[in-house]
Design an enzyme around this catalytic site. Sequence first.
Site, mmCIF file in Angstrom:
data_model
loop_
_atom_site.group_PDB
_atom_site.id
_atom_site.type_symbol
_atom_site.label_atom_id
_atom_site.label_comp_id
_atom_site.label_asym_id
_atom_site.label_seq_id
_atom_site.Cartn_x
_atom_site.Cartn_y
_atom_site.Cartn_z
ATOM 1 N N ASP A 24 40.894 39.498 43.780
ATOM 2 C CA ASP A 24 39.618 39.907 44.350
ATOM 3 C C ASP A 24 39.672 39.869 45.875
ATOM 4 O O ASP A 24 40.381 39.043 46.447
ATOM 5 C CB ASP A 24 38.520 38.959 43.827
ATOM 6 C CG ASP A 24 37.154 39.611 43.848
ATOM 7 O OD1 ASP A 24 37.038 40.763 44.311
ATOM 8 O OD2 ASP A 24 36.198 38.948 43.405
ATOM 9 N N GLY A 25 38.928 40.778 46.482
ATOM 10 C CA GLY A 25 38.782 40.736 47.928
ATOM 11 C C GLY A 25 39.422 41.890 48.685
ATOM 12 O O GLY A 25 39.428 41.888 49.920
ATOM 13 N N ASN A 26 39.923 42.880 47.960
ATOM 14 C CA ASN A 26 40.534 44.036 48.635
ATOM 15 C C ASN A 26 39.532 44.756 49.535
ATOM 16 O O ASN A 26 39.864 45.172 50.645
ATOM 17 C CB ASN A 26 41.050 45.057 47.609
ATOM 18 C CG ASN A 26 42.188 44.517 46.776
ATOM 19 O OD1 ASN A 26 42.748 43.467 47.085
ATOM 20 N ND2 ASN A 26 42.535 45.232 45.714
ATOM 21 N N GLY A 27 38.310 44.922 49.031
ATOM 22 C CA GLY A 27 37.275 45.649 49.788
ATOM 23 C C GLY A 27 36.930 44.926 51.078
ATOM 24 O O GLY A 27 36.868 45.531 52.151
ATOM 25 N N HIS B 31 42.773 48.369 48.681
ATOM 26 C CA HIS B 31 43.410 48.426 47.362
ATOM 27 C C HIS B 31 44.908 48.692 47.509
ATOM 28 O O HIS B 31 45.726 48.154 46.764
ATOM 29 C CB HIS B 31 42.759 49.505 46.492
ATOM 30 C CG HIS B 31 41.342 49.182 46.114
ATOM 31 N ND1 HIS B 31 40.965 47.923 45.690
ATOM 32 C CD2 HIS B 31 40.207 49.927 46.102
ATOM 33 C CE1 HIS B 31 39.658 47.921 45.426
ATOM 34 N NE2 HIS B 31 39.172 49.125 45.678
ATOM 35 N N ASN C 170 34.513 47.728 35.939
ATOM 36 C CA ASN C 170 34.843 48.451 37.168
ATOM 37 C C ASN C 170 34.563 49.954 37.089
ATOM 38 O O ASN C 170 34.506 50.635 38.110
ATOM 39 C CB ASN C 170 36.315 48.232 37.569
ATOM 40 C CG ASN C 170 36.594 46.859 38.152
ATOM 41 O OD1 ASN C 170 37.706 46.346 38.067
ATOM 42 N ND2 ASN C 170 35.585 46.240 38.764
ATOM 43 N N TRP C 171 34.332 50.470 35.864
ATOM 44 C CA TRP C 171 33.991 51.894 35.739
ATOM 45 C C TRP C 171 32.690 52.230 36.459
ATOM 46 O O TRP C 171 32.464 53.379 36.826
ATOM 47 C CB TRP C 171 33.831 52.283 34.263
ATOM 48 C CG TRP C 171 35.118 52.312 33.497
ATOM 49 C CD1 TRP C 171 35.511 51.408 32.551
ATOM 50 C CD2 TRP C 171 36.174 53.276 33.581
ATOM 51 N NE1 TRP C 171 36.748 51.750 32.049
ATOM 52 C CE2 TRP C 171 37.179 52.894 32.667
ATOM 53 C CE3 TRP C 171 36.376 54.430 34.362
ATOM 54 C CZ2 TRP C 171 38.353 53.617 32.491
ATOM 55 C CZ3 TRP C 171 37.551 55.150 34.186
ATOM 56 C CH2 TRP C 171 38.523 54.745 33.264
ATOM 57 N N SER D 88 34.210 36.260 35.319
ATOM 58 C CA SER D 88 34.118 37.729 35.276
ATOM 59 C C SER D 88 34.816 38.364 34.070
ATOM 60 O O SER D 88 35.570 39.331 34.216
ATOM 61 C CB SER D 88 34.648 38.350 36.572
ATOM 62 O OG SER D 88 33.844 37.961 37.658
HETATM 63 C C1 IPE Z 1 39.522 43.605 43.821
HETATM 64 O O1 IPE Z 1 38.999 43.814 45.078
HETATM 65 C C2 IPE Z 1 40.188 44.838 43.270
HETATM 66 C C3 IPE Z 1 39.665 45.368 42.012
HETATM 67 C C4 IPE Z 1 38.601 45.000 41.375
HETATM 68 C C5 IPE Z 1 40.438 46.435 41.436
HETATM 69 P P1 IPE Z 1 37.499 44.274 45.242
HETATM 70 O O2 IPE Z 1 37.456 45.762 45.260
HETATM 71 O O3 IPE Z 1 36.631 43.636 44.222
HETATM 72 O O4 IPE Z 1 37.161 43.719 46.691
HETATM 73 P P2 IPE Z 1 35.787 43.114 47.218
HETATM 74 O O5 IPE Z 1 35.310 42.115 46.214
HETATM 75 O O6 IPE Z 1 34.836 44.247 47.385
HETATM 76 O O7 IPE Z 1 36.159 42.483 48.532
HETATM 77 MG MG MG Z 2 35.376 42.051 44.155
#
Ligand code: IPE
Ligand code: MG
Length: 224
Positions: free
Chosen positions: A2-5, A19, A50-51, A174
């Site tokens: 988690d946390g890519n965004g 990502h 996630n969809w 989750s």
């Molecule tokens: C996790 O990073 C990647 C996936 C769910 C595929 P996020 O996309 O949830 O990143 P944040 O939580 O917005 O930082």
């Molecule tokens: Mg996330």
Amino acid sequence: MDGNGRWAKARHRPRGFGHRAGVESVRRIVEDASEIGLKCLTLYSFSTENWSRPRAEVAALMALMREYIEADLERLKREGVRIRILGTRKGLSNDILKLVDRAVAETNENTDFNLNIAFNYGGRDEILRAVRRAAAAGEDIQSMTEQDFATYLDTADLPDPDLVIRTSGEKRISNYLLWQAAYAEFVFTDVLWPDFGRAELIAALKEYTGRNRRFGVSEESEVA
Ligand code: IPE
Ligand code: MG
């Protein structure tokens, strides 16, 4: 993972950039885990929930999965990695299904390291699919044991996880490995997934080593 965004946002870049960095982190951590001597690593890459993300982000995540397998399969094969996919086939495109099926089939003789990718995965969905499989197999539901039931899960031939690590400061399960993680130890770290590397993995393993796992049994000293 988690946390890519948030990782991308901190760099004023689009989420897809995060990502992509997340995939680099996957590549590194698979190497690290195997070098450290772990035998099994499961990565939560895409959940059934996630969809509901924006279409473009879903498409980007699918494209990255495709890219990862296409680019890395030969190397993983050579390195003795056995790939398993946990999750439902529902909703996935035929080209992705073909690709993941190939990854699973072409590595199923490998034994050095087990890389499981939870892809289009949800714990409740998995349990429900397992119930349906058990019923379809003619399993006697009334006398079925936990061990019997576990053979219908996507993780049928895998051990339960000892340790579950969640990155980025979130402290939730989750819908991840709900059945299997019943007695897993949890480590939560604020580190965002693209920054999670060998040092963070070792720190999590150290924390795990210091835990006293009792599996619901009281400590001897507590017994009167
Ligand atoms: C996790 O990073 C990647 C996936 C769910 C595929 P996020 O996309 O949830 O990143 P944040 O939580 O917005 O930082
Ligand atoms: Mg996330």
